[in-house]
Design a protein around this motif. Structure first.
Motif, mmCIF file in Angstrom:
data_model
loop_
_atom_site.group_PDB
_atom_site.id
_atom_site.type_symbol
_atom_site.label_atom_id
_atom_site.label_comp_id
_atom_site.label_asym_id
_atom_site.label_seq_id
_atom_site.Cartn_x
_atom_site.Cartn_y
_atom_site.Cartn_z
ATOM 1 N N VAL A 96 3.403 6.075 -7.160
ATOM 2 C CA VAL A 96 2.502 6.991 -7.881
ATOM 3 C C VAL A 96 3.041 8.417 -7.797
ATOM 4 C CG1 VAL A 96 0.204 8.027 -7.878
ATOM 5 C CG2 VAL A 96 0.439 5.576 -7.619
ATOM 6 N N GLU A 97 3.468 8.796 -6.597
ATOM 7 C CA GLU A 97 3.971 10.166 -6.412
ATOM 8 C C GLU A 97 5.176 10.430 -7.335
ATOM 9 O OE1 GLU A 97 2.394 12.370 -4.604
ATOM 10 O OE2 GLU A 97 3.844 13.954 -5.108
ATOM 11 N N ARG A 126 5.306 11.635 -14.628
ATOM 12 C CA ARG A 126 4.214 11.435 -15.611
ATOM 13 C C ARG A 126 4.500 10.282 -16.583
ATOM 14 N NH1 ARG A 126 0.832 16.283 -15.319
ATOM 15 N NH2 ARG A 126 1.185 16.860 -13.177
ATOM 16 N N LEU A 168 1.745 4.104 -3.063
ATOM 17 C CA LEU A 168 1.579 5.563 -2.959
ATOM 18 C C LEU A 168 2.863 6.298 -3.358
ATOM 19 C CD1 LEU A 168 -0.474 5.928 0.356
ATOM 20 C CD2 LEU A 168 -1.228 6.510 -1.946
ATOM 21 N N ALA A 171 4.102 8.809 -11.441
ATOM 22 C CA ALA A 171 2.892 9.337 -12.092
ATOM 23 C C ALA A 171 2.792 10.848 -11.919
ATOM 24 C CB ALA A 171 1.653 8.652 -11.513
ATOM 25 N N VAL A 172 2.885 11.307 -10.654
ATOM 26 C CA VAL A 172 2.682 12.740 -10.405
ATOM 27 C C VAL A 172 3.890 13.561 -10.864
ATOM 28 C CG1 VAL A 172 2.241 14.490 -8.635
ATOM 29 C CG2 VAL A 172 1.121 12.261 -8.482
ATOM 30 N N PHE A 182 3.647 7.027 -15.950
ATOM 31 C CA PHE A 182 2.554 6.061 -15.887
ATOM 32 C C PHE A 182 1.314 6.725 -15.298
ATOM 33 C CE2 PHE A 182 6.553 3.725 -15.293
ATOM 34 C CZ PHE A 182 6.502 2.899 -16.408
ATOM 35 N N PRO A 183 0.122 6.158 -15.556
ATOM 36 C CA PRO A 183 -1.088 6.753 -14.976
ATOM 37 C C PRO A 183 -1.140 6.540 -13.458
ATOM 38 C CG PRO A 183 -1.613 4.738 -16.168
ATOM 39 C CD PRO A 183 -0.169 5.025 -16.427
ATOM 40 N N ALA A 184 -1.756 7.492 -12.768
ATOM 41 C CA ALA A 184 -1.862 7.387 -11.305
ATOM 42 C C ALA A 184 -2.962 6.419 -10.898
ATOM 43 C CB ALA A 184 -2.132 8.765 -10.710
ATOM 44 N N ILE A 185 -4.008 6.378 -11.676
ATOM 45 C CA ILE A 185 -5.139 5.498 -11.324
ATOM 46 C C ILE A 185 -5.679 4.849 -12.589
ATOM 47 C CG2 ILE A 185 -5.893 6.820 -9.300
ATOM 48 C CD1 ILE A 185 -8.141 7.937 -11.224
ATOM 49 N N GLY A 186 -6.551 3.862 -12.386
ATOM 50 C CA GLY A 186 -7.346 3.322 -13.478
ATOM 51 C C GLY A 186 -6.755 2.083 -14.134
ATOM 52 N N PHE A 218 0.832 -1.203 0.000
ATOM 53 C CA PHE A 218 0.000 0.000 0.000
ATOM 54 C C PHE A 218 0.872 1.261 0.000
ATOM 55 C CE2 PHE A 218 -2.580 3.221 2.191
ATOM 56 C CZ PHE A 218 -3.770 3.105 1.501
ATOM 57 N N VAL A 248 -5.588 1.775 -4.011
ATOM 58 C CA VAL A 248 -4.697 2.901 -4.310
ATOM 59 C C VAL A 248 -4.802 3.304 -5.779
ATOM 60 C CG1 VAL A 248 -2.292 3.637 -4.450
ATOM 61 C CG2 VAL A 248 -3.082 2.377 -2.473
ATOM 62 N N PHE A 249 -4.813 2.316 -6.672
ATOM 63 C CA PHE A 249 -4.820 2.626 -8.094
ATOM 64 C C PHE A 249 -6.224 2.703 -8.679
ATOM 65 C CE2 PHE A 249 -0.579 0.958 -7.341
ATOM 66 C CZ PHE A 249 0.199 1.914 -7.980
ATOM 67 N N ALA A 250 -7.240 2.611 -7.811
ATOM 68 C CA ALA A 250 -8.638 2.693 -8.254
ATOM 69 C C ALA A 250 -8.890 1.780 -9.450
ATOM 70 C CB ALA A 250 -9.002 4.137 -8.582
#
Lengths: 524, 315
Positions: free
Chosen positions: B153-154, B161, B150, B157-158, B163-167, B146, B261-263
């Motif tokens: 992603v930070e 950029r 996070l 993704a954030v 990879f996608p943060a969610i989905g 978990f 986390v990744f929705a």
């Protein structure tokens, strides 16, 4: 296009999630009029984030507040709450109370409108939809005063109430959902409304591009009556339950807007997102056992007042909600019928006075009781903070923390807990009275406490002409705060973050706390 | 034919397991405080409305009767409908299963390949690599997926950029985007698992190298490469395959966090939502699917044993 203001009315927003039941009400002027149909210039895709999937896509079963975006896209309501808090025409072009006493209410239905299934929006269809909602809706108590809804002509509908209901216009806007008009096909088989749309809204649910519980995709309704309102070729509501992930999705541009918590606001601003907020809810501990059925001390007014004086509201609000929370003693927020500014600080923090009151009530060494609270929305933390303050005056507690709204509701109505941690959306005094103040059992008045003086004040306010209503509602609010039925602690802001470079019309104000995804949010 | 009999025997023996798991889940869910009828009826519901919802949902019946009704329907392939959305449970699960399978299979594969490669490398080189693999194992086991998710992603993704943060994107829609949407979740899932596999692989390989038959082969002049790839690896693979089976099952549980986390619309997220809502038919259906996946994973492990070791086939 005719324009005729009929009377001052109140609109209602009830925002309810797992933890926080939130609502807002406001005074506005109901006017008549119509928008011209125009070919809307649709932008690309609008993606907004919701923290949880809707309880249902059926407007009568959806949670007001947390589920509005899902429903408003596909169901037009009779009235529309505009960005400035004014009620505007939608499927009804004129509306207003008839005579005195707030018991009879007339509406004129917009001609030539069809549902997305092609059937016409007639007065008959509107009456059938309202009757279904008042008998089967989640918020049946709001319309409990309504005795009948009838089509009085091809385009006129009349609502009759057995007892005064001064908040009917507010119930018929897109926030309260009661006025979401459902087609006869939907009413014929209500079970289908959970997975498909049967409204006359600007969009229709695209089932092929929807995965329930993950994302909901909407495409424009080609037969919508006002195409100038359709701003997007596609609207997607993505479910992201983790708040950090949700904000990251907007930061990366994968989504455009979301609701955030106080601790996320600074991050959102530093990442270039636009943040808007306005008061939306109040939180505290409800002293429900006012007759002392399971906790005898609570029957004493002095004890209940002592519990109020013992709480350092300013410190708690600042610690938990930073600048997005303000201390309050009442269960109302500015701009709503019933809000009284002088009532915000009826119980200034004074532990010495609290101890003195306890001693006078016969409890110099304090007492012990059970408290139920709910996880999330800061309610559990706030309850803990309140209990710590109570401990300083000798009142000790055993706390049960519920993790789901269903669990909390079950415990709340069980009458085992004399005090309940709560979060509730602001509402006009009339709607608040239905849940909090009238002598019938609800989750916020489970012991059905009866106070004839309060009941009389509320009845007087409900039947009063619009001009007199604000003062009478304030009297009722002052009275119930004086009786210390609850320990309200803070009012909270609803906070939204969105991509300001991409969106316009994303309005959050004291007048309308719920950004109107269906009508006003448009590409920049 | 023996393999077919084994498969059939294992599948038949899983029926009581499915029965027991479903009954236990039903009891456990019913013990959790809360009432779906109360949630559905809402806080403004009258007693009559609340009672009507309970009746409609069959919650007024005794627990054994409720379970019996569910079981009869389930045996006929009908897992009921979600109490909230009304969507058939089989349809809900069918939509969610490919997402979770993508994660779990990819996670297991990446863990396996990475773990075996690292383990082999460490066994061959020794020294620093042993310490590195041990360190990675500790790190992998200590870092919760978990939290790792996070952080990934930070950063990726954030900030970057990449990879996608969610989905999640279905491979049918866009295979490249599907792979891209899986990278960060799979890395989150695989780090700990690959470290465990690496350690297991290294230990098994070293253990096999110390066996007498390997020493005889070395004495007879077989090349190290031939000994490693043709004999050592095959013998060392059995415990690694066991661990892979365990990894597959443990990733099933880890998807709950990673999908949150990744929705991602997988089984884990569905179970989380259904549990919060007390949506019993969905929980029952999901647990049934997951039990079946565990049974199948164990079956595949057993089949792999047979392929790797003739003695197992004979048994």
């Amino acid at each position: 296009m005719s324009k005729k203001c009929k009377r001052q009315v109140s609109g209602t927003v009830l925002l309810r999630g797992l933890a926080v039941a939130a609502s807002v009400a406001l005074t506005a002027t109901g006017c008549s009029g119509s928008s011209t149909g125009d070919s809307g210039a649709a932008g690309g895709t609008l993606t907004v984030v919701s923290a949880s999937p809707p309880a249902s896509l059926d407007p009568t079963k959806a949670n007001v507040g947390s589920d509005n975006w899902f429903v408003n896209l596909t169901y037009d309501t009779l009235l529309r709450l505009g960005p400035n808090g004014q009620l505007e025409p939608d499927l009804a072009t004129t509306w207003g109370y008839v005579g005195t006493g707030n018991k009879v209410f007339d509406l004129t239905i917009r001609p030539g409108v069809t549902f997305s299934d092609g059937s016409p929006v007639t007065a008959q269809a509107v009456a059938a939809s309202l009757n279904y909602a008042r008998r089967n809706g989640l918020n049946v108590s709001w319309t409990s005063a309504v005795s009948s809804v009838t089509a009085t002509g091809p385009d006129t509908v009349q609502i009759q109430c057995a007892t005064p209901n001064p908040d009917l216009p507010g119930l018929l806007d897109q926030v309260s959902l009661v006025g979401s008009v459902i087609s006869p096909a939907g009413l014929a088989d209500p079970s289908k409304m959970g997975t498909a749309s049967y409204g006359a809204g600007p969009y229709v649910l695209d089932a092929a591009k929807t995965v329930a519980g993950d994302h909901y995709t909407y495409s424009p309704n080609p037969d919508y009556w006002d195409k100038s309102r359709i701003h997007w070729k596609q609207v997607v509501i993505k479910i992201v339950s983790n708040p950090d992930s949700a904000l990251q999705a907007v930061q990366t541009g994968e989504a455009d807007a979301l609701s955030i918590g106080p601790s996320q606001a600074a991050t959102a601003v530093s990442d270039g997102l636009t943040v808007k907020y306005a008061p939306v809810a109040f939180v505290g501990v409800n002293l429900v056992d006012r007759d002392g059925a399971v906790s005898k001390p609570l029957a004493s007014l002095k004890v209940r007042q002592a519990l109020n004086y013992a709480v350092d509201r300013t410190a708690i609000a600042k610690a938990l909600f930073q600048q997005y929370g303000a201390p309050t003693d009442e269960i109302s927020i500015p701009g709503q019928l019933g809000y009284a500014p002088d009532d915000d600080n009826q119980y200034p923090y004074d532990p010495a006075k609290a101890k003195q009151l306890l001693a006078e009530a016969g409890y110099p060494n304090g007492f012990s009781m059970n408290v139920e609270t709910q996880q999330g929305g800061g309610i559990d933390l706030l309850t803990q903070a309140v209990l710590q303050d109570w401990k300083q005056i000798g009142v000790t507690t055993n706390v049960t923390t519920d993790t789901t709204i269903g669990q909390w509701l079950s415990n709340a109505v069980s009458r085992k807990f004399p005090a309940l941690g709560f979060g509730y959306g602001a509402a006009p005094a009339y709607l608040l009275s239905l849940d909090w103040m009238l002598p019938h059992a609800t989750a916020f008045n489970p012991f059905a406490t009866s106070d004839p003086a309060l009941t009389s004040l509320l009845a007087q306010a409900a039947a009063a002409p619009a001009a007199q209503q604000p003062a009478l509602d304030q009297d009722a609010m002052r009275y119930v705060v004086g009786q210390a039925w609850f320990v309200s602690v803070a009012r909270l802001d609803g906070i939204y973050a969105y991509s300001g470079n991409k969106l316009t019309g994303f309005d959050v104000s004291q007048g309308n706390l719920l950004p109107d995804i269906a009508w006003t949010i448009a590409p920049k | 034919m023996a393999v077919f009999r084994m498969v059939l025997r294992r599948l038949l023996s899983s029926i009581p397991l499915l029965f027991a798991v479903s009954a236990l889940t039903f009891v456990l869910v019913s013990l959790v405080p809360g009432d779906p009828a109360r949630t559905i009826a809402g806080e403004h519901a009258t007693v009559a409305q609340y009672t009507a919802v309970r009746l409609q949902m069959g919650l007024n019946q005794s627990l054994p009767l409720q379970y019996w009704h569910w079981l009869v329907q389930a045996v006929h392939g009908n897992l009921g409908s979600s109490l909230f959305s009304g969507e058939p449970v089989t349809q809900l699960l069918s939509n969610r299963l490919p997402v979770s399978l993508s994660l779990i299979i990819s996670g297991t594969a990446v863990s396996g390949v990475l773990g075996v490669a690292l383990g082999l490398f460490s066994a061959r080189r020794g020294g620093f690599m042993v310490k590195a693999v041990d360190g990675l194992s500790l790190f992998g086991l200590g870092v919760p997926p978990f939290w790792l998710a996070l952080v990934l992603v930070e950063v990726f993704a954030v900030k970057l950029r990449w990879f996608p943060a969610i989905g999640y994107v279905s491979p049918a829609t866009d295979p490249a985007q599907w792979a891209r949407s899986l990278v960060l979740p799979v890395v989150s899932l695989s780090l700990g698992a690959s470290a465990i596999i690496a350690k297991q692989t290294r230990d098994s390989v070293l253990d096999t190298f110390n066996k007498d038959f390997i020493r005889v082969m070395q004495a007879n002049g077989f090349s190290q490469r031939s000994i490693l790839y043709r004999h050592v690896l095959k013998n060392a693979a059995i415990p690694v395959v066991t661990i892979l089976g365990v990894v597959f099952v443990s990733l099933l549980a880890a998807t709950v966090f990673v999908e949150t986390v990744f929705a991602m619309p997988g089984l884990g997220l569905l179970i989380q939502q259904a549990t919060l809502q007390h949506d019993i038919p969905v929980i029952q259906g999901a647990v049934l699917y997951i039990t079946l996946l565990v049974v199948l994973a164990n079956l595949l492990v057993d089949l792999a044993y047979g392929l790797l070791d003739p003695r197992v086939r004979a048994a």
